[in-house]
Scaffold this motif. Sequence first.
Motif, PDB file in Angstrom:
ATOM      1  N   SER A  44     -16.219  47.429 -11.846  1.00 38.27           N
ATOM      2  CA  SER A  44     -15.596  47.468 -13.174  1.00 38.27           C
ATOM      3  C   SER A  44     -14.454  46.479 -13.342  1.00 38.27           C
ATOM      4  CB  SER A  44     -15.100  48.882 -13.520  1.00 38.27           C
ATOM      5  OG  SER A  44     -16.148  49.802 -13.498  1.00 38.27           O
ATOM      6  N   THR A  45     -14.263  45.618 -12.361  1.00 36.22           N
ATOM      7  CA  THR A  45     -13.175  44.644 -12.444  1.00 36.22           C
ATOM      8  C   THR A  45     -13.746  43.238 -12.548  1.00 36.22           C
ATOM      9  OG1 THR A  45     -11.706  46.048 -11.161  1.00 36.22           O
ATOM     10  CG2 THR A  45     -11.137  43.723 -11.271  1.00 36.22           C
ATOM     11  N   VAL A  46     -13.199  42.464 -13.494  1.00 32.37           N
ATOM     12  CA  VAL A  46     -13.595  41.065 -13.631  1.00 32.37           C
ATOM     13  C   VAL A  46     -12.747  40.232 -12.683  1.00 32.37           C
ATOM     14  CG1 VAL A  46     -13.579  39.083 -15.178  1.00 32.37           C
ATOM     15  CG2 VAL A  46     -14.321  41.329 -16.021  1.00 32.37           C
TER      16      VAL A  46
ATOM     17  N   PHE B 125     -12.012  36.238 -11.236  1.00 32.63           N
ATOM     18  CA  PHE B 125     -12.190  34.796 -11.375  1.00 32.63           C
ATOM     19  C   PHE B 125     -11.882  34.112 -10.050  1.00 32.63           C
ATOM     20  CE2 PHE B 125     -12.860  34.081 -15.850  1.00 32.63           C
ATOM     21  CZ  PHE B 125     -12.247  35.149 -16.489  1.00 32.63           C
TER      22      PHE B 125
ATOM     23  N   TRP C 125     -18.234  40.248 -11.490  1.00 27.17           N
ATOM     24  CA  TRP C 125     -17.791  41.583 -11.902  1.00 27.17           C
ATOM     25  C   TRP C 125     -18.022  42.506 -10.732  1.00 27.17           C
ATOM     26  CZ3 TRP C 125     -20.405  46.269 -13.050  1.00 27.17           C
ATOM     27  CH2 TRP C 125     -19.698  47.168 -13.849  1.00 27.17           C
TER      28      TRP C 125
END
Lengths: 106, 121
Positions: A93-95, A97, A90
Amino acid sequence: SYELTQPPSVSVSPGQTASITCSGDKLGNKYACWYQQKPGQSPVLVIYQDNNRPSGIPERFSGSNSGNTATLTIRGTQAVDEADYYCQAWDSSTVVFGGGTKLTVL
Amino acid sequence: QVQLQESGPGLVKPSETLSLTCTVSGGSISSYYWGWIRQSPGKGLECIGYISDSGSTNYNPSLQSRVTISVDTSKNQFSLKLSSVTAADTALYYCSRVLRAGNTGYWFDPWGQGTLVTVSS
């Protein structure tokens, strides 16, 4: 934007130790987690907050995170562990992958 | 334990709006964040966004202009709307609970079974 890089594939012999890496800028300053996804199934969380196992996840799964690299380690790898593995972090504020690693047990 | 189930149309026409609902069972939707993740055929995972039980949202910057996530606590459901879809939005869409370590780490557990949405005329 933040990026996480994983090797596309890793191979391991049954009973040996598999290590899957996940690289990102100063990743060690963030929490990393790992998901296992078998064909036709939803992802399953296997490690969170760098090195914690959810209930029901075998003890052979462990994680570490330092510097720019997080590592998922599977000790005593079994055939049932063959799957795709994704790291996730994270950032601002951004996830994010990773691209995923296919673990082959042969 | 908490279980999630996605529902919605499996086929959406280009330029229209994709709408999905996630029903949460085995626990309350309150006091948690909830998220949507998608996986294009044969590809990796992409977080679409997430919402708190109070309704505050955070969206993937690459999708932000087209995404709306909402929550209905009375029905224990949360929803996804993605507008102006194209073939590139064809994917398996998952809903999940978001667990947090303060503001230093977010992760998803558990996940729904996923629902395939195809964008085609």
